[in-house]
Design an enzyme around this catalytic site. Sequence first.
Site, PDB file in Angstrom:
ATOM      1  N   ARG A 179     -47.511   1.848 -24.077  1.00 31.18           N
ATOM      2  CA  ARG A 179     -46.111   2.205 -24.343  1.00 31.18           C
ATOM      3  C   ARG A 179     -45.883   2.745 -25.761  1.00 31.18           C
ATOM      4  O   ARG A 179     -44.956   3.512 -25.993  1.00 31.18           O
ATOM      5  CB  ARG A 179     -45.214   0.994 -24.111  1.00 31.18           C
ATOM      6  CG  ARG A 179     -45.146   0.613 -22.631  1.00 31.18           C
ATOM      7  CD  ARG A 179     -44.126  -0.450 -22.425  1.00 31.18           C
ATOM      8  NE  ARG A 179     -44.087  -0.899 -21.042  1.00 31.18           N
ATOM      9  CZ  ARG A 179     -43.252  -1.812 -20.587  1.00 31.18           C
ATOM     10  NH1 ARG A 179     -42.372  -2.350 -21.399  1.00 31.18           N
ATOM     11  NH2 ARG A 179     -43.264  -2.179 -19.337  1.00 31.18           N
ATOM     12  N   ASP A 216     -27.081  -5.525 -23.124  1.00 37.99           N
ATOM     13  CA  ASP A 216     -28.554  -5.527 -23.092  1.00 37.99           C
ATOM     14  C   ASP A 216     -29.005  -5.485 -24.552  1.00 37.99           C
ATOM     15  O   ASP A 216     -28.178  -5.261 -25.447  1.00 37.99           O
ATOM     16  CB  ASP A 216     -29.060  -4.283 -22.334  1.00 37.99           C
ATOM     17  CG  ASP A 216     -30.472  -4.487 -21.771  1.00 37.99           C
ATOM     18  OD1 ASP A 216     -30.619  -4.721 -20.572  1.00 37.99           O
ATOM     19  OD2 ASP A 216     -31.441  -4.417 -22.575  1.00 37.99           O
TER      20      ASP A 216
HETATM   21  C1  LIG Z   1     -35.977  -6.250 -15.613  1.00 36.52           C
HETATM   22  S1  LIG Z   1     -34.461  -5.835 -16.374  1.00 36.52           S
HETATM   23  C2  LIG Z   1     -33.308  -6.661 -15.292  1.00 36.52           C
HETATM   24  C3  LIG Z   1     -32.065  -5.839 -15.044  1.00 36.52           C
HETATM   25  C4  LIG Z   1     -31.043  -6.453 -14.076  1.00 36.52           C
HETATM   26  N1  LIG Z   1     -30.466  -7.671 -14.620  1.00 36.52           N
HETATM   27  C5  LIG Z   1     -31.654  -6.712 -12.737  1.00 36.52           C
HETATM   28  O1  LIG Z   1     -31.888  -7.863 -12.342  1.00 36.52           O
HETATM   29  O2  LIG Z   1     -31.930  -5.742 -12.023  1.00 36.52           O
HETATM   30  C6  LIG Z   1     -34.482  -6.883 -17.811  1.00 36.52           C
HETATM   31  C7  LIG Z   1     -33.537  -6.425 -18.923  1.00 36.52           C
HETATM   32  O3  LIG Z   1     -33.442  -7.478 -19.884  1.00 36.52           O
HETATM   33  C8  LIG Z   1     -33.309  -6.907 -21.167  1.00 36.52           C
HETATM   34  N2  LIG Z   1     -33.677  -7.917 -22.180  1.00 36.52           N
HETATM   35  C9  LIG Z   1     -34.911  -8.371 -22.519  1.00 36.52           C
HETATM   36  N3  LIG Z   1     -34.839  -9.271 -23.510  1.00 36.52           N
HETATM   37  C10 LIG Z   1     -33.518  -9.409 -23.806  1.00 36.52           C
HETATM   38  C11 LIG Z   1     -32.804 -10.183 -24.768  1.00 36.52           C
HETATM   39  N4  LIG Z   1     -33.419 -11.000 -25.625  1.00 36.52           N
HETATM   40  N5  LIG Z   1     -31.466 -10.057 -24.816  1.00 36.52           N
HETATM   41  C12 LIG Z   1     -30.809  -9.216 -23.955  1.00 36.52           C
HETATM   42  N6  LIG Z   1     -31.433  -8.458 -23.035  1.00 36.52           N
HETATM   43  C13 LIG Z   1     -32.775  -8.543 -22.960  1.00 36.52           C
HETATM   44  C14 LIG Z   1     -34.229  -5.705 -21.125  1.00 36.52           C
HETATM   45  O4  LIG Z   1     -33.908  -4.748 -22.109  1.00 36.52           O
HETATM   46  C15 LIG Z   1     -34.028  -5.208 -19.681  1.00 36.52           C
HETATM   47  O5  LIG Z   1     -33.079  -4.176 -19.610  1.00 36.52           O
END
Ligand SMILES: C[S@@+](CC[C@H](N)C(=O)[O-])C[C@H]1O[C@@H](n2cnc3c(N)ncnc32)[C@H](O)[C@@H]1O
Length: 285
Positions: free
Chosen positions: A43, A152
């Site tokens: 990445r 996010d």
């Molecule tokens: C796999 S996606 C899930 C999206 C959606 N909630 C779903 O279930 O389809 C995980 C998201 O969590 C966010 N994320 C990761 N660590 C985080 C943090 N510490 N605080 C807020 N968001 C976070 C990432 O940027 C990503 O967009």
Amino acid sequence: METSDPISILRMDDESFERLSQYVTTVYGIKLPPAKRSMLESRLNKKVKSLGLSTYRELLDLVFSKEGKHSELLNVIDLITTNKTDFLREPLHFKFLSDSFLPEYFRTYGSRTLKVWSAACSTGEEPYTIMMVLEEFKKTNPFFNYSVMASDISLRVIQSAHHGIYTLDKISAIPPEWKRDYFLRSKDRSSNLVRIKPALRNKITYQRINLMDQSYNAVSQDIIFCRNVLIYFDKVVQEKVIRKLTASLRPGGILFLGHSESIMNMNVPLKQINPTIYQVPYGIA
Ligand SMILES: C[S@@+](CC[C@H](N)C(=O)[O-])C[C@H]1O[C@@H](n2cnc3c(N)ncnc32)[C@H](O)[C@@H]1O
């Protein structure tokens, strides 16, 4: 020592890996065990090269420098997060919302604004699905009111959610009437892009919230979706985050987690009403 392999993916030295993984785990909660090193390399490889650098060490020196902290650090975090998501992902949650929660809420509170927070919204599919469910409910209950906040840590995904543009294949699971009511097709029929209608797009408010923050700028929520993000954290961090999310919910409020996430063995004030749906008991402030 960092080297290039034949397809020129730069290899990350141990010290850089340690430095980056420690930072990301401490500040964002995301675990980066040694098995993730090749994921990081693939990445970040392009980033190193696009900045005219030749090692990850140089990249991290830049990212953690005074100037880099304001610009490149956010770009690197964007690259490290996993943003996989879908419309209508885990459909049982939306069925629970429309068939059980909303009728009961509306019977009890009438036109009081229902506050919903999508706490790791990625590129927007989750908050827009929530809104479509709420809008469908509103069709038969015109006095129903709601607000949706989406957050996010990645600015790139927040911007993408805000634009609300998707490829047609992304919306294949959405019922035809919903496509008609909530999406715009391009006038150019050869385009495979659709866009969420402005009435829906403009109703979401966005914030950049790190779930690791001490507290969240999101109080008295009725519903929080925090799905498929805790899996990236270790158990201790998960429990802390769930405690803070619970504190952001009203009594009777609902927390939705992802299908492989749970509060098992956690000391948190939540009642399970379905394997991944939890409620703050009444009487808990
Ligand atoms: C796999 S996606 C899930 C999206 C959606 N909630 C779903 O279930 O389809 C995980 C998201 O969590 C966010 N994320 C990761 N660590 C985080 C943090 N510490 N605080 C807020 N968001 C976070 C990432 O940027 C990503 O967009």
